[in-house]
Design a protein around this motif. Sequence first.
Motif, short mmCIF file in Angstrom:
data_model
loop_
_atom_site.label_atom_id
_atom_site.label_comp_id
_atom_site.label_asym_id
_atom_site.label_seq_id
_atom_site.Cartn_x
_atom_site.Cartn_y
_atom_site.Cartn_z
N TYR A 1 33.76 -2.21 160.02
CA TYR A 1 35.11 -2.19 160.58
C TYR A 1 35.51 -0.79 161.06
CZ TYR A 1 35.66 -6.83 158.63
OH TYR A 1 35.50 -8.17 158.35
N GLU A 2 34.91 0.22 160.45
CA GLU A 2 35.27 1.60 160.76
C GLU A 2 34.01 2.37 161.12
OE1 GLU A 2 38.21 2.98 160.87
OE2 GLU A 2 39.48 1.48 159.89
N TYR B 1 39.18 -6.20 163.15
CA TYR B 1 39.83 -6.18 161.83
C TYR B 1 40.17 -7.59 161.37
CZ TYR B 1 40.68 -1.16 161.78
OH TYR B 1 40.54 0.20 161.74
N PRO B 2 40.13 -7.79 160.07
CA PRO B 2 40.48 -9.12 159.55
C PRO B 2 41.85 -9.60 160.06
CG PRO B 2 39.62 -7.77 157.77
CD PRO B 2 39.70 -6.89 158.99
N SER B 3 42.77 -8.68 160.26
CA SER B 3 44.11 -9.09 160.67
C SER B 3 44.13 -9.69 162.08
CB SER B 3 45.06 -7.90 160.60
OG SER B 3 44.56 -6.84 161.38
N ALA B 4 43.05 -9.54 162.84
CA ALA B 4 43.02 -10.14 164.18
C ALA B 4 42.80 -11.65 164.11
CB ALA B 4 41.92 -9.50 165.02
N GLY B 5 42.34 -12.14 162.94
CA GLY B 5 42.26 -13.59 162.78
C GLY B 5 40.89 -14.18 163.08
#
Lengths: 79, 469, 353
Positions: free
Chosen positions: C49-50, C70-74
């Motif tokens: 992720y980074e 990122y996980p928050s993108a779904g």
Amino acid sequence: MKLKKNIATSETGFIFNPATGDSFTANALATEILQLLKQDRSPADIKTLLLNRYDVEPNQLEKDWDDLVAQLRDHQLLD
Amino acid sequence: MKQRYERPLIKKLSAGPLNKFGARTEAQPVPDIDGAPVKELLRAFGSPLFVLSEKQLRRNYQLAVRAFRTRYPRVQFAWSYKTNYLNAVCRVFHQEGAWAEVVSGFEYEKALLNGVPGPQIIFNGPGKSRAELQRACELDSVIHLDHFDELYELLDLAASLPRRPRVAVRVNLDAGVYPQWDRFGFNLENGQAWNAIGRIVGSGRLELVGLHCHLGTYLLTTKPYGVAAQKLADLAWSCRTQLNTPIQYLDLGGGFPSTNTLKGAYLPGTDTAPGIDEFAEVIADTLQRAGFRQDELPLLILEAGRLLVDDAGYLLGTVLATKRLADGRRATILDFGVNVLFTSFWYDHKISPAGDFSQHTEDTVLFGPLCMNIDVLRDSVNLPLLNRGDQVVVHKVGAYNMTQWMQFITLRPAVVLLDEQGRPHRIRQAETLDYLQQLEEVPAHLGPHPPAPSPKERGSQPSATTTPG
Amino acid sequence: MSATADHRPRYVIGVTGLNAIDSPGPGVAVIRALRESPDFAVRIIGLSYEALEPGIYMHELVDKTYQLPYPSAGTQVLLERLGEIHEREGLDVIIPNFDAELPNFVRLASRLAALGIRTFLPTLEQLEARDKLNLRAFGEAHGLLVPRQRLLHRADELAAAADELGYPLVVKGRFYDAVVAHTLEQARKAFHQISAKWGLPVIAQEFVQGHEINVAALGDGTGRTLSAVPMRKLYITDKGKAWAGITLEDETLLQLARRFVAGTQWRGGCELEIMRTADGRPYILEINPRFPAWIYLTAAAGQNQPAALVRLALGLPTEPWTQYAVGRMFIRYAWDLITDNHEFHQISAFGEL
């Protein structure tokens, strides 16, 4: 306006500032402008060239130019 | 032929630790809605512009009804007027078969004007006047009682009415939801609701037909609906067995989420919001097993609002300017603000460019056009390099915006409904100065006059620029 | 290049959690264990992720790395990215190792399987059951000791919670962070700090004194525990991470892990964080739904859990272990890996290396 001497730029759009250790990516137009600056072309010269080459209004280019200069200054890439 | 221009951008490569909120990419362009080009819509109706998809409205309604009817034999939806009471929207749902659920006298009249018969209007809410109650009784609507003062008012009123008013009791209960919405209706656990029911039945002046509860808003878990359905069913049993009063319907309210992403949520709403089938499963399953004979199952009423309309609504707008803030962040100013897009206080609305862009993106804060510090639409969003004049599409704005929007600094924009063939119909005109001033009155002694000079200037030598002409 | 022919099957395995930093992700340890499996050879696809996750630059462990959204993108964006990677690499198995990404991978499991990418993950219900907010109720239902706790939505609920649970009181965020408060004032301060950072509710938990033991376990999804290895933390960093640890022989700890796996029909790896009191009672403080960062110790002690998970994911027969080496220790160390900035440019700008 002068780019710092030791700034390394690549054609694929990477910029590395050896004095600060910061790395950057640039989009195509920023990469092109940086190359031209490295060749010691004057801002006026570069802008004329870009106006001929790209579909952009002079006002828009002027504004975006100032913004790029501000970004370069922010990142300590200018002399 | 000149080359396509994209403004120059440099981005520092950084590598912090995995943080709670990473960048979301929303850069996919959305050039049209139901086949209607964004550019054409904005040209024809002005910018900004709300757009509603009739196709999506009907689809949402049909899916929701199917989710319940395939699991429970007797289901009725009532359109929650406050979610979006533009007449065109209401009529789409009424055409599909929805009753009306209103929470004020003004909404009640609107429902009547939309052709809804009195008996198919549910009158909810804590603020009904005596005159409004009387009118609703006369037209045989169901009054959902909210508090004892209202109950006594109605008992008093009923004495002079030819027919017993039909009522339901709004119940608040502990279903494990926080905050518990205990401000509406009568509490179940402390006996208030049973007390109210006793008064109603005992009076002989009111006909108790339903029990109602509404757990909250934007509930992301289905469990509480099972608890609420069970408790309402138990209460209905008590009414029947102890008071000999069979309950005709149970109203489970609404509160179902759309797929918007709540501010502060880690994962997007599209992944976390349960679908209507899951809610239907829990509610229907609970009621089916509550002990009613199949032929005496109460009617199940649902007041879904947001779920039916949110993703059918879009807000189209235009970039007014881009600028760089003192800390180096990019800011983009759009031509619609929080006064029009009220839900940007609750959601991180998805926003897409209408035109094509390169793969380069930047983080930007999105501001509205208001000269107010609170006018922030998104604190940080990753978008392509937008310029003045570029058009954008905000998604899932159909619920609450076209009712909670306010005229503040700017006028409210037009609303267009795209019919099932994608043809635009204006369903609300953009406001004008004239429209706004229709209600204003100015005392005669305050006729239009240029500003008077200040007292200090009055005594001094008048200059050409300060002397009124 | 090895001259002798390797007849073992070769699997392409995607692994996340390459952040082998001071509060490490498990990815690098998982890869190390996989590479030691005698059953199969591997090509490891790092998923990062980074740009500065150390595993990206460990070329002897990771063959190729791709950045993930990122996980928050779904799930939708993640599926598209994994599809791209799969087309180039032909992934057989993915082992996700971050708490935050697990729900996305669980939701995508069947769609990944349709592409031919296998996972072996708990269900959303299993994730939910062991969530901090539900752990106490879970413990009560399955006869497991969990410290008493109260969920707080307002600071003024603290006093009642403290009356019930006593001081010192542990004030915890729903995702991360825990503060031990000795007075109401300290508890209030912690409540405000934690709720500002992690949202509501905040958890007030009974303080349990003892020493920390972790158990790494692997469940096959039918209630069977294939492996459980208990480890006592010998040295703990200021971030609460084990710096050194030692495998223990203790039947009660193994039974505890088996009871958890059987009760949930746990599917995949997990870590039980246990506080054992002076009188020997094991309280479960948390259950992590994935391998811990010290998972290589299970391989070193004779129960290679990551390798077994790959077999489970591929549907190969897998038998429970009965033995492990007691007294095996790990001592974590830091190592300065050297690379050139073009590698950093490459991963940050193009998302692969």
